[in-house]
Design a protein around this motif. Structure first.
Motif, PDB file in Angstrom:
ATOM      1  N   PHE A  30       0.839  -1.197   0.000  1.00  0.00           N
ATOM      2  CA  PHE A  30       0.000   0.000   0.000  1.00  0.00           C
ATOM      3  C   PHE A  30       0.877   1.250   0.000  1.00  0.00           C
ATOM      4  O   PHE A  30       1.841   1.340   0.754  1.00  0.00           O
ATOM      5  CB  PHE A  30      -0.926   0.004   1.222  1.00  0.00           C
ATOM      6  CG  PHE A  30      -1.879   1.154   1.229  1.00  0.00           C
ATOM      7  CD1 PHE A  30      -2.982   1.165   0.398  1.00  0.00           C
ATOM      8  CD2 PHE A  30      -1.662   2.236   2.067  1.00  0.00           C
ATOM      9  CE1 PHE A  30      -3.861   2.235   0.403  1.00  0.00           C
ATOM     10  CE2 PHE A  30      -2.537   3.308   2.083  1.00  0.00           C
ATOM     11  CZ  PHE A  30      -3.644   3.307   1.246  1.00  0.00           C
ATOM     12  N   ASP A  31       0.533   2.195  -0.844  1.00  0.00           N
ATOM     13  CA  ASP A  31       1.299   3.435  -0.992  1.00  0.00           C
ATOM     14  C   ASP A  31       0.733   4.510  -0.062  1.00  0.00           C
ATOM     15  O   ASP A  31      -0.183   5.242  -0.416  1.00  0.00           O
ATOM     16  CB  ASP A  31       1.251   3.907  -2.447  1.00  0.00           C
ATOM     17  CG  ASP A  31       2.072   5.153  -2.685  1.00  0.00           C
ATOM     18  OD1 ASP A  31       2.833   5.574  -1.779  1.00  0.00           O
ATOM     19  OD2 ASP A  31       1.948   5.719  -3.786  1.00  0.00           O
ATOM     20  N   TRP A  32       1.292   4.585   1.131  1.00  0.00           N
ATOM     21  CA  TRP A  32       0.824   5.550   2.130  1.00  0.00           C
ATOM     22  C   TRP A  32       1.012   6.985   1.648  1.00  0.00           C
ATOM     23  O   TRP A  32       0.248   7.870   2.010  1.00  0.00           O
ATOM     24  CB  TRP A  32       1.562   5.345   3.452  1.00  0.00           C
ATOM     25  CG  TRP A  32       1.227   4.043   4.109  1.00  0.00           C
ATOM     26  CD1 TRP A  32       1.974   2.910   4.087  1.00  0.00           C
ATOM     27  CD2 TRP A  32       0.060   3.731   4.869  1.00  0.00           C
ATOM     28  NE1 TRP A  32       1.344   1.905   4.778  1.00  0.00           N
ATOM     29  CE2 TRP A  32       0.170   2.394   5.279  1.00  0.00           C
ATOM     30  CE3 TRP A  32      -1.066   4.450   5.239  1.00  0.00           C
ATOM     31  CZ2 TRP A  32      -0.798   1.753   6.040  1.00  0.00           C
ATOM     32  CZ3 TRP A  32      -2.031   3.817   6.008  1.00  0.00           C
ATOM     33  CH2 TRP A  32      -1.892   2.490   6.402  1.00  0.00           C
ATOM     34  N   GLU A  33       2.035   7.230   0.835  1.00  0.00           N
ATOM     35  CA  GLU A  33       2.335   8.585   0.365  1.00  0.00           C
ATOM     36  C   GLU A  33       1.296   9.095  -0.627  1.00  0.00           C
ATOM     37  O   GLU A  33       1.209  10.301  -0.865  1.00  0.00           O
ATOM     38  CB  GLU A  33       3.735   8.629  -0.265  1.00  0.00           C
ATOM     39  CG  GLU A  33       4.845   8.217   0.684  1.00  0.00           C
ATOM     40  CD  GLU A  33       4.875   9.046   1.960  1.00  0.00           C
ATOM     41  OE1 GLU A  33       4.745  10.277   1.877  1.00  0.00           O
ATOM     42  OE2 GLU A  33       5.021   8.453   3.047  1.00  0.00           O
ATOM     43  N   SER A  34       0.523   8.211  -1.222  1.00  0.00           N
ATOM     44  CA  SER A  34      -0.481   8.633  -2.201  1.00  0.00           C
ATOM     45  C   SER A  34      -1.723   9.245  -1.547  1.00  0.00           C
ATOM     46  O   SER A  34      -2.541   9.866  -2.231  1.00  0.00           O
ATOM     47  CB  SER A  34      -0.893   7.462  -3.086  1.00  0.00           C
ATOM     48  OG  SER A  34      -1.599   6.507  -2.317  1.00  0.00           O
ATOM     49  N   LEU A  35      -1.863   9.074  -0.251  1.00  0.00           N
ATOM     50  CA  LEU A  35      -3.018   9.649   0.452  1.00  0.00           C
ATOM     51  C   LEU A  35      -2.816  11.151   0.647  1.00  0.00           C
ATOM     52  O   LEU A  35      -1.700  11.603   0.888  1.00  0.00           O
ATOM     53  CB  LEU A  35      -3.202   8.976   1.814  1.00  0.00           C
ATOM     54  CG  LEU A  35      -3.532   7.483   1.796  1.00  0.00           C
ATOM     55  CD1 LEU A  35      -3.547   6.936   3.218  1.00  0.00           C
ATOM     56  CD2 LEU A  35      -4.863   7.235   1.104  1.00  0.00           C
ATOM     57  N   PRO A  36      -3.880  11.931   0.597  1.00  0.00           N
ATOM     58  CA  PRO A  36      -3.752  13.379   0.807  1.00  0.00           C
ATOM     59  C   PRO A  36      -3.633  13.775   2.277  1.00  0.00           C
ATOM     60  O   PRO A  36      -3.638  14.957   2.602  1.00  0.00           O
ATOM     61  CB  PRO A  36      -5.041  13.934   0.196  1.00  0.00           C
ATOM     62  CG  PRO A  36      -6.016  12.823   0.294  1.00  0.00           C
ATOM     63  CD  PRO A  36      -5.220  11.547   0.174  1.00  0.00           C
ATOM     64  N   PHE A  37      -3.535  12.800   3.152  1.00  0.00           N
ATOM     65  CA  PHE A  37      -3.394  13.036   4.589  1.00  0.00           C
ATOM     66  C   PHE A  37      -2.373  12.047   5.119  1.00  0.00           C
ATOM     67  O   PHE A  37      -2.042  11.070   4.457  1.00  0.00           O
ATOM     68  CB  PHE A  37      -4.742  12.874   5.315  1.00  0.00           C
ATOM     69  CG  PHE A  37      -5.468  11.621   4.939  1.00  0.00           C
ATOM     70  CD1 PHE A  37      -5.193  10.417   5.576  1.00  0.00           C
ATOM     71  CD2 PHE A  37      -6.421  11.620   3.921  1.00  0.00           C
ATOM     72  CE1 PHE A  37      -5.842   9.250   5.220  1.00  0.00           C
ATOM     73  CE2 PHE A  37      -7.074  10.453   3.553  1.00  0.00           C
ATOM     74  CZ  PHE A  37      -6.783   9.273   4.200  1.00  0.00           C
ATOM     75  N   LYS A  38      -1.861  12.298   6.303  1.00  0.00           N
ATOM     76  CA  LYS A  38      -0.850  11.422   6.903  1.00  0.00           C
ATOM     77  C   LYS A  38      -1.479  10.623   8.041  1.00  0.00           C
ATOM     78  O   LYS A  38      -2.075  11.196   8.952  1.00  0.00           O
ATOM     79  CB  LYS A  38       0.325  12.242   7.460  1.00  0.00           C
ATOM     80  CG  LYS A  38       1.041  13.064   6.423  1.00  0.00           C
ATOM     81  CD  LYS A  38       1.839  12.183   5.509  1.00  0.00           C
ATOM     82  CE  LYS A  38       2.622  13.025   4.517  1.00  0.00           C
ATOM     83  NZ  LYS A  38       2.768  12.395   3.236  1.00  0.00           N
ATOM     84  N   ILE A  39      -1.334   9.299   7.958  1.00  0.00           N
ATOM     85  CA  ILE A  39      -1.715   8.416   9.059  1.00  0.00           C
ATOM     86  C   ILE A  39      -0.644   7.342   9.174  1.00  0.00           C
ATOM     87  O   ILE A  39       0.038   7.019   8.201  1.00  0.00           O
ATOM     88  CB  ILE A  39      -3.114   7.780   8.883  1.00  0.00           C
ATOM     89  CG1 ILE A  39      -3.216   6.997   7.571  1.00  0.00           C
ATOM     90  CG2 ILE A  39      -4.208   8.824   8.997  1.00  0.00           C
ATOM     91  CD1 ILE A  39      -4.523   6.225   7.413  1.00  0.00           C
ATOM     92  N   LYS A  40      -0.508   6.789  10.376  1.00  0.00           N
ATOM     93  CA  LYS A  40       0.489   5.747  10.623  1.00  0.00           C
ATOM     94  C   LYS A  40      -0.023   4.382  10.194  1.00  0.00           C
ATOM     95  O   LYS A  40       0.731   3.535   9.730  1.00  0.00           O
ATOM     96  CB  LYS A  40       0.866   5.718  12.099  1.00  0.00           C
ATOM     97  CG  LYS A  40       1.878   4.658  12.450  1.00  0.00           C
ATOM     98  CD  LYS A  40       2.113   4.598  13.956  1.00  0.00           C
ATOM     99  CE  LYS A  40       2.897   3.374  14.320  1.00  0.00           C
ATOM    100  NZ  LYS A  40       2.079   2.276  14.777  1.00  0.00           N
ATOM    101  N   ASP A  41      -1.319   4.167  10.346  1.00  0.00           N
ATOM    102  CA  ASP A  41      -1.911   2.882  10.001  1.00  0.00           C
ATOM    103  C   ASP A  41      -3.411   3.057   9.845  1.00  0.00           C
ATOM    104  O   ASP A  41      -3.958   4.132  10.091  1.00  0.00           O
ATOM    105  CB  ASP A  41      -1.586   1.824  11.056  1.00  0.00           C
ATOM    106  CG  ASP A  41      -2.020   2.217  12.463  1.00  0.00           C
ATOM    107  OD1 ASP A  41      -3.112   2.808  12.624  1.00  0.00           O
ATOM    108  OD2 ASP A  41      -1.267   1.932  13.409  1.00  0.00           O
ATOM    109  N   PHE A  42      -4.083   1.985   9.429  1.00  0.00           N
ATOM    110  CA  PHE A  42      -5.525   2.075   9.203  1.00  0.00           C
ATOM    111  C   PHE A  42      -6.326   2.174  10.500  1.00  0.00           C
ATOM    112  O   PHE A  42      -7.509   2.467  10.465  1.00  0.00           O
ATOM    113  CB  PHE A  42      -6.007   0.902   8.367  1.00  0.00           C
ATOM    114  CG  PHE A  42      -5.678   1.046   6.901  1.00  0.00           C
ATOM    115  CD1 PHE A  42      -5.807   2.261   6.255  1.00  0.00           C
ATOM    116  CD2 PHE A  42      -5.244  -0.044   6.180  1.00  0.00           C
ATOM    117  CE1 PHE A  42      -5.505   2.401   4.915  1.00  0.00           C
ATOM    118  CE2 PHE A  42      -4.946   0.078   4.832  1.00  0.00           C
ATOM    119  CZ  PHE A  42      -5.075   1.303   4.203  1.00  0.00           C
ATOM    120  N   GLY A  43      -5.701   1.953  11.622  1.00  0.00           N
ATOM    121  CA  GLY A  43      -6.376   2.163  12.900  1.00  0.00           C
ATOM    122  C   GLY A  43      -6.692   3.628  13.133  1.00  0.00           C
ATOM    123  O   GLY A  43      -7.604   3.970  13.884  1.00  0.00           O
TER     124      GLY A  43
END
Length: 171
Positions: free
Chosen positions: A141-154
């Motif tokens: 999963f490409d976490w950097e592609s999200l427009p927001f920052k989260i550490k995990d899906f929790g």
């Protein structure tokens, strides 16, 4: 937080638990030696668009299920995925999954474990099922592609679902 571990006869073999307040190992089983931690929550799992998403933590899986993603399974940390590989491959085969997404935590341990799991999957790019050999795609999963920052899906909030959906499956 805990989950029961059942044997093939439906009897409880033990309980998987997560310690919220300790800096020691987060996950454990009781009684000790009751077996490896299962993929969770397998009973409620539903493949969506022939995709399965593996997450690292229990709360990641629970939150994703609460937000409507029923194709998410937890591996209970970064140290158990090797022992679960056979179970993962069986599930991929049984559910006719063609796309596997590894969405371990967006931290050093999660990124390292995700890369290792990707290597394990790609070293066995085909598996045998009743119809013969089949390929499946694997990605991290490409976490950097999200427009927001989260550490995990929790940490995912309901107003962020569509951004994650678009990252996972396209617009």
């Amino acid at each position: 937080v805990s989950q029961s571990r059942y044997d093939y006869g439906g009897e409880i073999r033990g309980i998987v638990h997560r310690d919220l307040y300790s800096n020691q190992a987060r996950y454990g089983t009781y009684p000790k030696g009751c077996g490896i931690l299962p993929l969770y929550p397998l009973k409620q799992f539903e493949a969506y668009k022939n995709t399965i998403i593996f997450v690292e933590g229990l709360f990641d899986a629970i939150n994703m299920h609460n937000l409507g993603f029923k194709n998410v399974l937890c591996t209970f940390g970064t140290s158990t995925y090797k022992a679960l590989l056979s179970e993962m491959l069986c599930l991929i085969s049984a559910r006719n999954v063609s796309n596997v997404i590894i969405a371990f935590d967006n931290d050093d341990a999660g990124k390292s474990a995700a890369s290792n799991l990707l290597n394990l999957f790609t070293s066995k790019p085909k598996y045998i099922d009743a119809t013969g050999c089949r390929d499946f795609e694997v990605s991290i999963f490409d976490w950097e592609s999200l427009p927001f920052k989260i550490k995990d899906f929790g940490e995912l909030k309901s107003d962020q679902i569509f951004d994650v959906y678009n990252t996972l499956y396209g617009a």
